[in-house]
Scaffold this active site. Structure first.
Site, PDB file in Angstrom:
ATOM      1  N   ARG A  84      11.771  -5.922   4.637  1.00  0.00           N
ATOM      2  CA  ARG A  84      11.596  -4.490   4.920  1.00  0.00           C
ATOM      3  C   ARG A  84      12.220  -4.109   6.244  1.00  0.00           C
ATOM      4  O   ARG A  84      12.698  -2.988   6.411  1.00  0.00           O
ATOM      5  CB  ARG A  84      10.100  -4.159   4.905  1.00  0.00           C
ATOM      6  CG  ARG A  84       9.798  -2.682   5.038  1.00  0.00           C
ATOM      7  CD  ARG A  84       8.337  -2.372   4.802  1.00  0.00           C
ATOM      8  NE  ARG A  84       7.510  -2.636   5.960  1.00  0.00           N
ATOM      9  CZ  ARG A  84       6.179  -2.476   5.985  1.00  0.00           C
ATOM     10  NH1 ARG A  84       5.539  -2.077   4.912  1.00  0.00           N
ATOM     11  NH2 ARG A  84       5.490  -2.711   7.071  1.00  0.00           N
ATOM     12  N   LYS A 101       0.828  -1.210   0.000  1.00  0.00           N
ATOM     13  CA  LYS A 101       0.000   0.000   0.000  1.00  0.00           C
ATOM     14  C   LYS A 101       0.861   1.259   0.000  1.00  0.00           C
ATOM     15  O   LYS A 101       0.604   2.200  -0.750  1.00  0.00           O
ATOM     16  CB  LYS A 101      -0.943   0.020   1.230  1.00  0.00           C
ATOM     17  CG  LYS A 101      -1.829  -1.212   1.345  1.00  0.00           C
ATOM     18  CD  LYS A 101      -2.811  -1.108   2.508  1.00  0.00           C
ATOM     19  CE  LYS A 101      -2.182  -1.054   3.884  1.00  0.00           C
ATOM     20  NZ  LYS A 101      -1.518  -2.293   4.316  1.00  0.00           N
ATOM     21  N   ARG A 146      11.524  -0.434  11.682  1.00  0.00           N
ATOM     22  CA  ARG A 146      10.285  -0.690  12.417  1.00  0.00           C
ATOM     23  C   ARG A 146      10.421  -1.958  13.245  1.00  0.00           C
ATOM     24  O   ARG A 146      10.653  -3.040  12.697  1.00  0.00           O
ATOM     25  CB  ARG A 146       9.111  -0.836  11.435  1.00  0.00           C
ATOM     26  CG  ARG A 146       8.671   0.476  10.837  1.00  0.00           C
ATOM     27  CD  ARG A 146       7.542   0.297   9.846  1.00  0.00           C
ATOM     28  NE  ARG A 146       6.380  -0.391  10.394  1.00  0.00           N
ATOM     29  CZ  ARG A 146       5.212  -0.479   9.761  1.00  0.00           C
ATOM     30  NH1 ARG A 146       5.069   0.081   8.574  1.00  0.00           N
ATOM     31  NH2 ARG A 146       4.209  -1.124  10.307  1.00  0.00           N
ATOM     32  N   ARG A 187       0.085  -9.238  13.400  1.00  0.00           N
ATOM     33  CA  ARG A 187      -0.492  -8.217  12.506  1.00  0.00           C
ATOM     34  C   ARG A 187      -1.293  -8.879  11.383  1.00  0.00           C
ATOM     35  O   ARG A 187      -2.335  -8.363  10.996  1.00  0.00           O
ATOM     36  CB  ARG A 187       0.626  -7.327  11.944  1.00  0.00           C
ATOM     37  CG  ARG A 187       1.178  -6.387  13.017  1.00  0.00           C
ATOM     38  CD  ARG A 187       2.559  -5.870  12.674  1.00  0.00           C
ATOM     39  NE  ARG A 187       2.595  -5.031  11.508  1.00  0.00           N
ATOM     40  CZ  ARG A 187       3.678  -4.879  10.733  1.00  0.00           C
ATOM     41  NH1 ARG A 187       4.794  -5.525  11.010  1.00  0.00           N
ATOM     42  NH2 ARG A 187       3.636  -4.077   9.702  1.00  0.00           N
ATOM     43  N   ARG A 238      -9.619   0.224   9.245  1.00  0.00           N
ATOM     44  CA  ARG A 238      -9.210  -1.147   9.546  1.00  0.00           C
ATOM     45  C   ARG A 238     -10.294  -1.920  10.290  1.00  0.00           C
ATOM     46  O   ARG A 238     -10.104  -3.099  10.574  1.00  0.00           O
ATOM     47  CB  ARG A 238      -7.957  -1.122  10.422  1.00  0.00           C
ATOM     48  CG  ARG A 238      -6.640  -1.274   9.656  1.00  0.00           C
ATOM     49  CD  ARG A 238      -5.546  -0.999  10.630  1.00  0.00           C
ATOM     50  NE  ARG A 238      -4.306  -1.660  10.423  1.00  0.00           N
ATOM     51  CZ  ARG A 238      -3.220  -1.108   9.877  1.00  0.00           C
ATOM     52  NH1 ARG A 238      -3.299   0.085   9.353  1.00  0.00           N
ATOM     53  NH2 ARG A 238      -2.093  -1.756   9.839  1.00  0.00           N
TER      54      ARG A 238
HETATM   55  P1  AMP Z   1       0.810   0.233   9.396  1.00  0.00           P
HETATM   56  O1  AMP Z   1       1.919   1.196   9.155  1.00  0.00           O
HETATM   57  O2  AMP Z   1      -0.402   0.525   8.570  1.00  0.00           O
HETATM   58  O3  AMP Z   1       1.261  -1.201   9.258  1.00  0.00           O
HETATM   59  O4  AMP Z   1       0.334   0.421  10.912  1.00  0.00           O
HETATM   60  C1  AMP Z   1       1.234   0.185  11.991  1.00  0.00           C
HETATM   61  C2  AMP Z   1       0.460   0.110  13.288  1.00  0.00           C
HETATM   62  O5  AMP Z   1      -0.226   1.351  13.529  1.00  0.00           O
HETATM   63  C3  AMP Z   1      -0.618  -0.952  13.341  1.00  0.00           C
HETATM   64  O6  AMP Z   1      -0.107  -2.236  13.685  1.00  0.00           O
HETATM   65  C4  AMP Z   1      -1.539  -0.384  14.423  1.00  0.00           C
HETATM   66  O7  AMP Z   1      -0.990  -0.582  15.710  1.00  0.00           O
HETATM   67  C5  AMP Z   1      -1.485   1.104  14.130  1.00  0.00           C
HETATM   68  N1  AMP Z   1      -2.534   1.520  13.174  1.00  0.00           N
HETATM   69  C6  AMP Z   1      -2.343   2.035  11.927  1.00  0.00           C
HETATM   70  N2  AMP Z   1      -3.502   2.310  11.326  1.00  0.00           N
HETATM   71  C7  AMP Z   1      -4.476   1.961  12.200  1.00  0.00           C
HETATM   72  C8  AMP Z   1      -5.886   1.986  12.152  1.00  0.00           C
HETATM   73  N3  AMP Z   1      -6.563   2.437  11.077  1.00  0.00           N
HETATM   74  N4  AMP Z   1      -6.572   1.538  13.253  1.00  0.00           N
HETATM   75  C9  AMP Z   1      -5.924   1.099  14.329  1.00  0.00           C
HETATM   76  N5  AMP Z   1      -4.577   1.027  14.434  1.00  0.00           N
HETATM   77  C10 AMP Z   1      -3.850   1.459  13.385  1.00  0.00           C
END
Ligand code: AMP
Length: 189
Positions: A128, A14, A134, A146, A89
């Site tokens: 990554r 994404k 991260r 995740r 989400r």
């Molecule tokens: P991402 O970078 O999209 O993989 O998000 C990393 C982390 O941020 C996730 O594992 C969640 O802990 C938090 N996070 C990101 N977007 C959301 C969302 N829309 N709702 C809840 N938690 C989120």
């Protein structure tokens, strides 16, 4: 103006594909994960509130995420459109986004679902981790968590948006440019 959601599991591409779309079309990128990481880096109250969830691979509570997106939308000038990446989400978040965008008179046109097999997600996230810095990419247990959280909490959105007639399934495997071409086709751009 074109507003769309990128739906897909962690590691589905994404962020990578958003970067290409932004360069070519000037969309505003609203990536909730990126926003949380930036808030965390700056040491803000929001960042501190989100930290435990990010570290453990769990979702930040809906009300916190929705409030944050609402503020970002209000603060963004008129533009080519928004890419929602990593948001919504959950169904609660999806309904909140529909309401917010309806109030602003700029509804979601499309949802692009990037489909990638779990085995490839694991490989990509592990790769990554070498450059992303991260911690949630570096730990295999958190990666599994995740992926599970995606399956349990976010998967239902496929039906939610399917029922709205907005869902476009895109194969997220192959060369980056090939995937990009498929995405552009599904967005009619
Ligand atoms: P991402 O970078 O999209 O993989 O998000 C990393 C982390 O941020 C996730 O594992 C969640 O802990 C938090 N996070 C990101 N977007 C959301 C969302 N829309 N709702 C809840 N938690 C989120």
């Amino acid at each position: 103006m074109l507003n769309f959601v990128f739906l897909g599991p962690p590691g589905s591409g994404k962020g990578t594909q958003s970067a290409k779309l932004i360069e070519d079309f000037g969309f505003i990128h609203l990536s909730t994960g990126d926003i949380f990481r930036a808030e965390l880096k700056s040491g803000s109250a929001l960042g501190l509130e989100a930290k435990g969830y990010l570290d453990s691979g769990l979702l930040v509570p809906d009300d916190v995420v929705i409030r944050m997106i609402e503020q970002k939308l209000d603060a963004s000038p008129a533009n080519a459109g928004f890419i929602f990446d990593g948001f919504p989400r959950t169904q609660v978040q999806a309904e909140a986004l529909d309401n917010l965008l309806e109030l602003k008179g700029m509804p979601l046109q499309f949802v692009v679902l990037l489909e990638v097999p779990d085995s490839i997600l694991r490989e990509r996230l592990t790769e990554r981790a070498k450059t992303s810095g991260r911690s949630d990419d570096a730990n295999p247990e958190i990666i599994e968590k995740r992926i599970r959280v995606y399956q349990n909490e976010t998967f239902p959105l496929i039906d939610f948006y399917g029922n709205q007639g907005k869902l476009n399934r895109v194969a997220g495997v192959g060369h980056i440019d090939e995937i990009y071409a498929r995405i552009r086709l599904s967005l009619h751009i």
